[in-house]
Design a protein around this motif. Sequence first.
Motif, PDB file in Angstrom:
ATOM      1  N   HIS A 149      37.784  31.826  41.948  1.00 45.11           N
ATOM      2  CA  HIS A 149      38.392  31.926  40.620  1.00 45.11           C
ATOM      3  C   HIS A 149      38.760  30.530  40.130  1.00 45.11           C
ATOM      4  CE1 HIS A 149      40.746  33.573  37.330  1.00 45.11           C
ATOM      5  NE2 HIS A 149      41.688  32.717  37.662  1.00 45.11           N
ATOM      6  N   ALA A 203      42.644  36.901  43.153  1.00 42.05           N
ATOM      7  CA  ALA A 203      41.442  36.232  43.647  1.00 42.05           C
ATOM      8  C   ALA A 203      41.577  35.940  45.129  1.00 42.05           C
ATOM      9  CB  ALA A 203      41.204  34.936  42.876  1.00 42.05           C
ATOM     10  N   ASP A 234      36.979  38.293  43.653  1.00 40.85           N
ATOM     11  CA  ASP A 234      36.750  37.015  42.984  1.00 40.85           C
ATOM     12  C   ASP A 234      36.876  35.921  44.040  1.00 40.85           C
ATOM     13  OD1 ASP A 234      36.512  34.870  41.311  1.00 40.85           O
ATOM     14  OD2 ASP A 234      38.078  35.490  39.925  1.00 40.85           O
TER      15      ASP A 234
END
Length: 118
Positions: free
Chosen positions: A52, A63, A49
């Motif tokens: 995020h 993340a 991610d």
Amino acid sequence: APNLFPTASGHHNVALYSLCWWGESQRLAGEFGQRTSEVVHFVDPRVADVNHVVGFQELSQPALLYHFAGRGKNWEAILEAFGGTEDMLRDCFQVWDYVDSVASNKTCVMGNRGVQDC
């Protein structure tokens, strides 16, 4: 990029801009999850991610980068969550040193549940 900025009445056409962006990304680099380029490397958001947006999930999802979007930021909560100090924010070198020291004590967690908006 006519849909990037607000209209004269202040409306944002984010949906139109996003549809345009996704269509052009697919046309130029391929389908989601299979994009290739000789110029850039694409990071699959199902693996990391990268951006995020901290919302209702707060910091519960691992993340690479947490993005505190919007105007109403609670700076005290952000500093508390990451163990920083207000004084540190005035010196980028202190921030970088702090991030490096924390990163050396954390384990990288590959993969996530994907974007969870609701």
